[in-house]
Scaffold this motif. Structure first.
Motif, mmCIF file in Angstrom:
data_model
loop_
_atom_site.group_PDB
_atom_site.id
_atom_site.type_symbol
_atom_site.label_atom_id
_atom_site.label_comp_id
_atom_site.label_asym_id
_atom_site.label_seq_id
_atom_site.Cartn_x
_atom_site.Cartn_y
_atom_site.Cartn_z
ATOM 1 N N ARG A 328 0.830 -1.213 0.000
ATOM 2 C CA ARG A 328 0.000 0.000 0.000
ATOM 3 C C ARG A 328 0.864 1.263 0.000
ATOM 4 N N LYS A 329 1.937 1.241 0.787
ATOM 5 C CA LYS A 329 2.836 2.404 0.847
ATOM 6 C C LYS A 329 3.532 2.650 -0.491
ATOM 7 N N SER A 330 3.722 1.587 -1.261
ATOM 8 C CA SER A 330 4.471 1.716 -2.517
ATOM 9 C C SER A 330 3.632 2.309 -3.647
ATOM 10 N N LEU A 331 2.321 2.403 -3.467
ATOM 11 C CA LEU A 331 1.441 2.895 -4.528
ATOM 12 C C LEU A 331 1.433 4.415 -4.553
ATOM 13 N N SER A 332 1.703 4.986 -5.703
ATOM 14 C CA SER A 332 1.727 6.443 -5.834
ATOM 15 C C SER A 332 0.311 7.012 -5.731
ATOM 16 N N TRP A 333 0.243 8.322 -5.463
ATOM 17 C CA TRP A 333 -1.072 8.968 -5.369
ATOM 18 C C TRP A 333 -1.834 8.834 -6.684
ATOM 19 N N TRP A 334 -1.082 8.853 -7.803
ATOM 20 C CA TRP A 334 -1.751 8.752 -9.098
ATOM 21 C C TRP A 334 -2.264 7.337 -9.334
ATOM 22 N N LYS A 335 -1.482 6.332 -8.923
ATOM 23 C CA LYS A 335 -1.915 4.944 -9.071
ATOM 24 C C LYS A 335 -3.218 4.727 -8.303
ATOM 25 N N ARG A 337 -5.527 6.757 -7.760
ATOM 26 C CA ARG A 337 -6.651 7.449 -8.385
ATOM 27 C C ARG A 337 -7.082 6.802 -9.709
#
Length: 378
Positions: A328-335, A337
């Motif tokens: 979860r921490k590895s997912l970017s804000w754009w991913k 969305r």
């Protein structure tokens, strides 16, 4: 050429204009339940007559045409506050540990644990007599009214929230040495209230409960919801460090490798497999009801580990929660969305809906609405 459909409608009307055997119990206890503070739908009122009979009304468009599709469950309204609840004729204590397990999940300190995603019990009603239709089922437990969960996921962040909740919920169960023993999509549900303006009907979740129109779910990002595990009739609590092995073949998911090999089973490893299977079938590969989704391949490795053919190589729930937290921490804000859509979605609808999705997500960013919903802050 229209005679066959017409005959089918006549037969269907004939069936629906009388109560089934399972429904007769609720009719017979309508007044008793009302005295206890619970109002059933009009269909179960003594002396009920179909609202469409002798009129020009179309039968299938009437709410009281809809019958209960579960022998021991029925929805009701709690009279004192208008809250929707679900009534369940629980298993006899000689048959399962359902009531015992329910009490554990609904009592302190477990009930206030933030990881608790087990449907609570509000109260238990005791019948003063046994019933010939189901001997021993003389208790009715009152629970929240919940609805099916796998509708209208719009973004990756919403799926991440779902996974986080069900992982921590199963982690809590296992920390109490309780195996669910029947993990499947149908035994995960969600609170209806944040997502719907009107509650969905228990017989057909696409319609409002009063049958006034379509049930239209809102955005989970704007209206975060809580997910719950239900159905404890196969649950079992083990003594710590006891012999955990069980005979294969229990529960609704018969694809467990140990079952196919007819091996003795570690029930906690089976729970992990079945939970991974829910995610795999509802999001990654699809099943007969749900198509596989775009933008969720980051779940593949963890789900593959959870559904490993060798139960000893599957992570336990503490490891699942820990690995998912890192993922979860590895997912970017754009991913987070990105739009979650069916892989078989027609190109026309993809072109139509994708720009709208990102306009909506941009508005969420401007309003500082988190990409991962959190029902605890509302």
């Amino acid at each position: 050429m229209f005679s066959v459909p017409q005959q089918i409608n006549v037969e269907s009307d004939s069936i629906n204009e009388r109560l089934g055997e399972d429904e007769e119990f609720w009719r017979d206890h309508y007044d008793w339940l009302k005295e206890k503070g619970y109002q059933l739908r009009p269909r179960y009122q003594p002396g009920w007559s179909p609202s469409w009979k002798g009129t020009t009304k179309i039968s299938i468009l009437q709410e009281d045409y809809q019958f209960s599709n579960h022998p021991f469950l029925l929805d009701a309204v709690r009279i004192r506050d208008g809250k929707l609840v679900m009534l369940r004729r629980s298993d006899p204590e000689s048959l399962s540990d359902e009531l015992k397990i329910s009490r554990i999940f609904s009592s302190e300190p477990v009930s206030s644990d933030p990881r608790n995603h087990c449907v609570p019990i509000y109260e238990t009603l005791q019948l003063g007599h046994d019933t010939p239709d189901a001997p021993g089922r003389n208790k009715i437990v009152v629970m929240p009214y919940l609805v099916r969960w796998n509708v209208n996921f719009q973004s990756v962040g919403e799926v991440v929230d779902f996974c986080s909740q069900i992982f921590e919920g199963m982690q809590l169960m296992h920390s109490l040495h309780i195996a669910h023993n029947d993990v499947k999509a149908l035994n995960i549900m969600m609170d209806w209230f944040p997502l719907y303006a009107s509650p969905p009907h228990p017989s057909d979740g696409s319609m409002n409960r009063d049958w006034s129109g379509r049930a239209r779910p809102r955005s989970r990002t704007r209206h975060p919801i809580k997910y719950y595990f239900i159905d404890y009739n196969l649950c079992k609590q083990f003594e710590p460090h006891s012999n955990l092995l069980q005979l294969p073949g229990y529960g609704g998911d018969q694809r467990v490798p140990e079952f196919r090999r007819k091996e003795m089973c570690d029930p906690f490893a089976v729970d992990v497999y079945c939970l991974g299977n829910v995610i795999r079938n509802k999001f990654l590969v699809g099943d007969e009801w749900d198509a596989p989704k775009y933008n969720l391949r980051f779940l593949n490795t963890l789900v593959s580990e959870m559904t490993h053919d060798n139960p000893k190589k599957r992570p336990n729930m503490d490891q699942v929660v820990s690995r998912f937290a890192e993922l979860r921490k590895s997912l970017s804000w754009w991913k987070l969305r990105l739009r979650v859509s069916d892989r078989n979605e027609h190109l026309f609808f993809r072109i139509l809906f994708t720009p709208t999705h990102y306009i909506r997500q941009t508005s969420y960013i401007i309003r500082r609405i988190p990409a991962i919903p959190d029902y605890r802050i509302y």
